[in-house]
Scaffold this motif. Structure first.
Motif, short mmCIF file in Angstrom:
data_model
loop_
_atom_site.label_atom_id
_atom_site.label_comp_id
_atom_site.label_asym_id
_atom_site.label_seq_id
_atom_site.Cartn_x
_atom_site.Cartn_y
_atom_site.Cartn_z
N LEU A 1 0.70 -1.25 -0.30
CA LEU A 1 -0.04 -0.44 0.01
C LEU A 1 0.68 1.14 -0.07
CD1 LEU A 1 -2.87 1.41 0.33
CD2 LEU A 1 -2.07 1.04 2.77
N ASN A 2 1.98 1.38 1.06
CA ASN A 2 2.93 2.51 0.46
C ASN A 2 2.97 2.63 -0.43
OD1 ASN A 2 4.87 4.46 1.30
ND2 ASN A 2 5.64 3.15 3.65
N ALA A 3 3.88 1.57 -1.37
CA ALA A 3 4.76 2.08 -2.17
C ALA A 3 3.23 2.21 -3.42
CB ALA A 3 5.17 0.51 -2.58
N ALA A 4 2.01 1.60 -3.39
CA ALA A 4 1.74 1.93 -4.98
C ALA A 4 0.78 3.48 -4.64
CB ALA A 4 -0.23 0.97 -4.33
N ALA A 5 0.87 4.01 -3.15
CA ALA A 5 0.25 5.22 -3.19
C ALA A 5 1.71 6.16 -3.35
CB ALA A 5 0.39 5.31 -1.54
N TYR A 6 3.24 5.80 -3.66
CA TYR A 6 3.76 6.30 -4.03
C TYR A 6 3.62 6.50 -6.44
CZ TYR A 6 8.18 6.92 -7.10
OH TYR A 6 8.73 7.90 -7.92
N PHE A 7 3.48 5.58 -6.14
CA PHE A 7 3.16 5.19 -8.03
C PHE A 7 2.48 6.43 -7.80
CE2 PHE A 7 6.11 1.87 -7.61
CZ PHE A 7 7.10 1.82 -8.83
N ARG A 8 0.81 5.99 -7.21
CA ARG A 8 -0.03 7.27 -7.16
C ARG A 8 0.53 8.33 -7.63
NH1 ARG A 8 -2.75 10.77 -4.75
NH2 ARG A 8 -4.67 11.37 -5.21
N ASP A 9 1.54 8.64 -6.62
CA ASP A 9 1.64 10.49 -6.56
C ASP A 9 2.30 10.81 -7.73
OD1 ASP A 9 0.44 10.51 -4.61
OD2 ASP A 9 2.00 10.16 -3.12
N ALA A 10 2.95 9.47 -8.08
CA ALA A 10 4.64 9.92 -9.13
C ALA A 10 3.19 9.89 -10.62
CB ALA A 10 5.17 8.92 -9.21
N GLY A 11 2.48 9.26 -10.59
CA GLY A 11 1.65 9.52 -12.49
C GLY A 11 1.95 8.01 -12.66
N ARG A 12 2.07 7.09 -12.18
CA ARG A 12 2.64 5.72 -13.59
C ARG A 12 1.99 4.88 -12.73
NH1 ARG A 12 8.51 4.05 -14.34
NH2 ARG A 12 8.31 2.53 -16.13
#
Length: 307
Positions: free
Chosen positions: A235-246
């Motif tokens: 979840l923490n990692a997926a939240a990063y990819f959301r923030d990065a728009g990828r």
């Protein structure tokens, strides 16, 4: 249960994000709530704990006088800045703090100047993000990440012990710091390349599998807990990819794990908590429905499903 109403009935640090990202409120609504962080609830309470010299608890990473023998405390300057920044406090509220820390705060490691960073990847990542938020010159830390990028694409705090294999924990935290720097300054070609390589390191593993065997790295990759602090999970990692728009398709299995953790009532449970001293609790204990995790997970799933 009306999950949106439940998660929205929260501290301003959480509520404004619900209003913006889940309820679709106009900026006039969520910006007003966000401004309340400085004067109400968690944000105001943590701001009240700041020392006159700019620090919290008299230390950079550890509180003054900490000599071990107890669990990691979460009250010192870096952890307090992390929380305020992640909650969405306007950096202008802390005007002058960057200068105070430059004068008064040194790392416990080798007494190094605060805004120069030290040798730990995670600590440097948080300092990079906190520095651009508060207007400090942290260009040297961004360059440090380029110089300490490992051949397999990521980073590892254990590089000082000679490790040449990256860690998912260290890599995720490094990516967050580099993204914050890039968002604020545009970054450099080298720092952007390093961040993309770090993303590939996680994506090649589907966020949670060993590249060598395809097996899950460890049970903790699916144990969600807030605050995230240094810990890695999907979840923490997926939240990063959301923030990065990828929204890369290699995230699909990790997204499925997040979806599977949703309870029948639409909430996500706190699955782990960190022991150690805190200024005050900001979320529920293990086994209880977490408003913070429900925000993060719902936001990730909405982003993924809308791709």
């Amino acid at each position: 249960m009306d999950v949106l109403a439940w998660v929205r009935d929260a501290d301003p640090a959480l509520r404004w994000q619900v209003e913006r990202d889940l309820a679709g409120e106009p900026p006039s609504v969520w910006e007003a709530t966000r401004a309340r962080i400085a004067t109400e609830g968690f944000g105001a309470r943590l701001l009240d704990r700041q020392d006159p010299d700019g620090r919290w608890a008299g230390g950079a990473y550890f509180p003054a006088g900490f000599r071990g023998g107890e669990d990691q405390p979460w009250t010192a300057t870096t952890w307090s800045l992390n929380a305020l920044r992640e909650w969405g406090l306007d950096g202008a509220v802390l005007r002058g703090t960057a200068e105070l820390l430059a004068r008064n705060c040194r790392w416990e490691y080798d007494d190094l100047p605060y805004w120069n960073g030290e040798v730990d990847c995670c600590i440097n990542a948080w300092t990079l993000a906190n520095g651009v938020w508060l207007g400090a010159d942290v260009t040297g830390i961004a360059d440090w990440f380029v110089e300490h990028h490992l051949p397999d694409g990521g980073w590892n705090c254990a590089w000082v012990e000679g490790s040449t294999r990256s860690s998912v924990h260290s890599t995720l935290n490094a990516l967050k710091g580099l993204l914050a720097h890039e968002t604020a300054t545009g970054g450099t070609p080298a720092s952007r390349d390093a961040r993309l390589a770090g993303e590939e390191y996680l994506l090649e593993r589907g966020l949670f599998r060993r590249l060598s065997t395809g097996e899950p790295i460890a049970p903790w990759v699916r144990e969600f807990g807030y605050p995230f602090r240094w810990r890695y999970d999907v979840l923490n990692a997926a939240a990063y990819f959301r923030d990065a728009g990828r929204p890369d398709e290699r995230l699909a299995e990790a997204i499925a794990l997040i979806r599977a953790a949703r309870q029948p009532d639409g909430t996500w449970l706190q699955q782990r908590t960190d022991s150690g001293r805190v200024w005050f609790a900001v979320d529920v204990g293990a086994g209880q429905p977490s408003k913070w995790l429900t925000l993060f997970a719902t936001r990730v799933l909405n982003w993924w499903d809308a791709r």
